[in-house]
Design a protein around this motif. Structure first.
Motif, PDB file in Angstrom:
ATOM      1  N   ASP A   1       3.412   7.118 -12.641  1.00 48.93           N
ATOM      2  CA  ASP A   1       4.374   6.784 -13.689  1.00 48.93           C
ATOM      3  C   ASP A   1       5.122   5.507 -13.342  1.00 48.93           C
ATOM      4  O   ASP A   1       5.336   4.647 -14.187  1.00 48.93           O
ATOM      5  N   ARG A   2       5.546   5.395 -12.082  1.00 44.62           N
ATOM      6  CA  ARG A   2       6.206   4.192 -11.585  1.00 44.62           C
ATOM      7  C   ARG A   2       5.712   3.899 -10.175  1.00 44.62           C
ATOM      8  O   ARG A   2       5.192   4.774  -9.487  1.00 44.62           O
ATOM      9  N   VAL A   3       5.910   2.641  -9.767  1.00 45.87           N
ATOM     10  CA  VAL A   3       5.395   2.182  -8.480  1.00 45.87           C
ATOM     11  C   VAL A   3       6.483   1.395  -7.756  1.00 45.87           C
ATOM     12  O   VAL A   3       7.193   0.582  -8.359  1.00 45.87           O
ATOM     13  N   LEU A   4       6.603   1.643  -6.450  1.00 44.81           N
ATOM     14  CA  LEU A   4       7.437   0.842  -5.565  1.00 44.81           C
ATOM     15  C   LEU A   4       6.517   0.071  -4.633  1.00 44.81           C
ATOM     16  O   LEU A   4       5.664   0.660  -3.966  1.00 44.81           O
ATOM     17  N   ALA A   5       6.671  -1.251  -4.579  1.00 42.88           N
ATOM     18  CA  ALA A   5       5.873  -2.083  -3.689  1.00 42.88           C
ATOM     19  C   ALA A   5       6.724  -2.528  -2.513  1.00 42.88           C
ATOM     20  O   ALA A   5       7.854  -2.998  -2.689  1.00 42.88           O
ATOM     21  N   LEU A   6       6.179  -2.383  -1.314  1.00 44.11           N
ATOM     22  CA  LEU A   6       6.855  -2.783  -0.084  1.00 44.11           C
ATOM     23  C   LEU A   6       6.096  -3.913   0.590  1.00 44.11           C
ATOM     24  O   LEU A   6       4.874  -4.026   0.460  1.00 44.11           O
ATOM     25  N   ASP A   7       6.826  -4.717   1.349  1.00 44.83           N
ATOM     26  CA  ASP A   7       6.206  -5.739   2.195  1.00 44.83           C
ATOM     27  C   ASP A   7       7.123  -5.985   3.377  1.00 44.83           C
ATOM     28  O   ASP A   7       8.307  -6.319   3.191  1.00 44.83           O
TER      29      ASP A   7
ATOM     30  N   ALA B   1      11.619  -3.652  -0.131  1.00 47.71           N
ATOM     31  CA  ALA B   1      11.154  -3.393  -1.490  1.00 47.71           C
ATOM     32  C   ALA B   1      11.077  -4.717  -2.242  1.00 47.71           C
ATOM     33  O   ALA B   1      12.070  -5.443  -2.324  1.00 47.71           O
ATOM     34  N   ILE B   2       9.899  -5.033  -2.771  1.00 49.44           N
ATOM     35  CA  ILE B   2       9.735  -6.310  -3.474  1.00 49.44           C
ATOM     36  C   ILE B   2       9.554  -6.135  -4.976  1.00 49.44           C
ATOM     37  O   ILE B   2       9.687  -7.101  -5.727  1.00 49.44           O
ATOM     38  N   ALA B   3       9.243  -4.908  -5.416  1.00 52.04           N
ATOM     39  CA  ALA B   3       9.091  -4.670  -6.858  1.00 52.04           C
ATOM     40  C   ALA B   3       9.111  -3.171  -7.121  1.00 52.04           C
ATOM     41  O   ALA B   3       8.605  -2.385  -6.323  1.00 52.04           O
ATOM     42  N   THR B   4       9.698  -2.780  -8.256  1.00 52.33           N
ATOM     43  CA  THR B   4       9.682  -1.390  -8.708  1.00 52.33           C
ATOM     44  C   THR B   4       9.550  -1.405 -10.222  1.00 52.33           C
ATOM     45  O   THR B   4      10.225  -2.179 -10.904  1.00 52.33           O
ATOM     46  N   GLY B   5       8.667  -0.554 -10.732  1.00 54.74           N
ATOM     47  CA  GLY B   5       8.502  -0.497 -12.173  1.00 54.74           C
ATOM     48  C   GLY B   5       7.231   0.215 -12.568  1.00 54.74           C
ATOM     49  O   GLY B   5       6.597   0.902 -11.757  1.00 54.74           O
TER      50      GLY B   5
END
Length: 258
Positions: free
Chosen positions: A224-230, A234-238
């Motif tokens: 449903d939603r995604v959290l991107a890590l680097d 956290a670099i993006a959520t949506g």
């Protein structure tokens, strides 16, 4: 998708090992019944988040609450009793026990009768055993494990073993299920089957799930939603489509702009 009331809330998570920062001020929330995915390159901090959520690690800073109750500082067993279950990349089944017996182990923290009454298998102990076995049989049906129910776990095909591990986690009756690379090592057919089972679990049981996975096709199909890590940030959520095309996510995975 309409935003749901948060079941889990994490804020400002910071985790360091000596001079290495595994998590740097990471925050997110997961709604009831939501399938939330965490992605990122190797070393991004995905497993560190899971280890904080189920009590293996204690972050130096930040908060984690499940239905308003803090999880930080609690032992893994206590967090499991609160309704957090986890699967692992490599199945941790007891090889000499059958599939049904492995699933019954997931019910252990829900059992109230003692050793001797259980051994006698009479009265309350008998009624409890019957109730828990009925719950396990429902999971066997849901995950289509009938052909393997009496097979020793050590003899299961890899994909079926991963499915049985999912079943053991579901047997705990969790409010939140942590899925650590559930399709790692699977072929395309097994991956598609797993995606179907995850969607059926959500539809039938309404369990919130956090998925850590490298297979982006699976993430984009089910999350449903995604959290991107680097590098622990956290670099993006949506929504999956938004995160997939985020310039910072593209750079993290491909090393340059799209």
């Amino acid at each position: 998708m309409e935003r749901l009331t948060p079941l889990l809330e994490a804020s400002g998570l910071t985790l360091r090992f000596g001079g290495v920062t595994a998590l740097d001020d990471v925050g997110f929330e997961v709604g009831g019944g939501e399938l939330f995915a965490i992605i990122g390159p190797n070393g991004a901090g995905k497993t560190s988040i899971f280890n904080c959520l189920n009590g293996v690690y204690r972050p130096q800073r930040g908060t984690i609450t499940l239905e308003g109750t803090s999880l930080v500082g609690r032992a893994p067993a206590a967090i499991a009793a609160m309704g957090v279950a986890r699967t692992f990349q490599n199945p941790g089944l007891f090889s000499r026990l059958t599939v049904v017996e492995n699933l019954m182990l997931g019910r252990h923290h829900l059992m109230r009768t003692g050793f001797f009454s259980g051994m006698a298998w009479w009265g309350r102990a008998k009624r409890e055993e019957i109730r828990h076995r009925a719950a396990v049989e429902d999971i066997v049906d849901l995950l289509e494990l009938e052909p393997y129910r009496w097979s020793p776990a050590g003899l299961l095909p890899y994909g079926v073993a991963k499915r049985a591990e999912l079943g053991r986690a579901l047997a705990m009756e969790p409010k939140l299920l942590l899925l650590d690379e559930p399709v790692a090592g699977m072929n395309l057919e097994e991956t598609e089957d797993t995606a179907r089972y995850l969607l059926e679990v959500r539809a039938e049981l309404g369990i919130a799930m956090i998925l850590v996975e490298h297979d982006m096709s699976l993430v984009m199909d089910v999350a449903d939603r995604v959290l991107a890590l680097d590098f622990g940030k956290a670099i993006a959520t949506g929504k999956p489509s938004e995160v997939q095309h985020d310039p910072l996510v593209v750079e993290a995975y491909l090393g340059g702009a799209a």
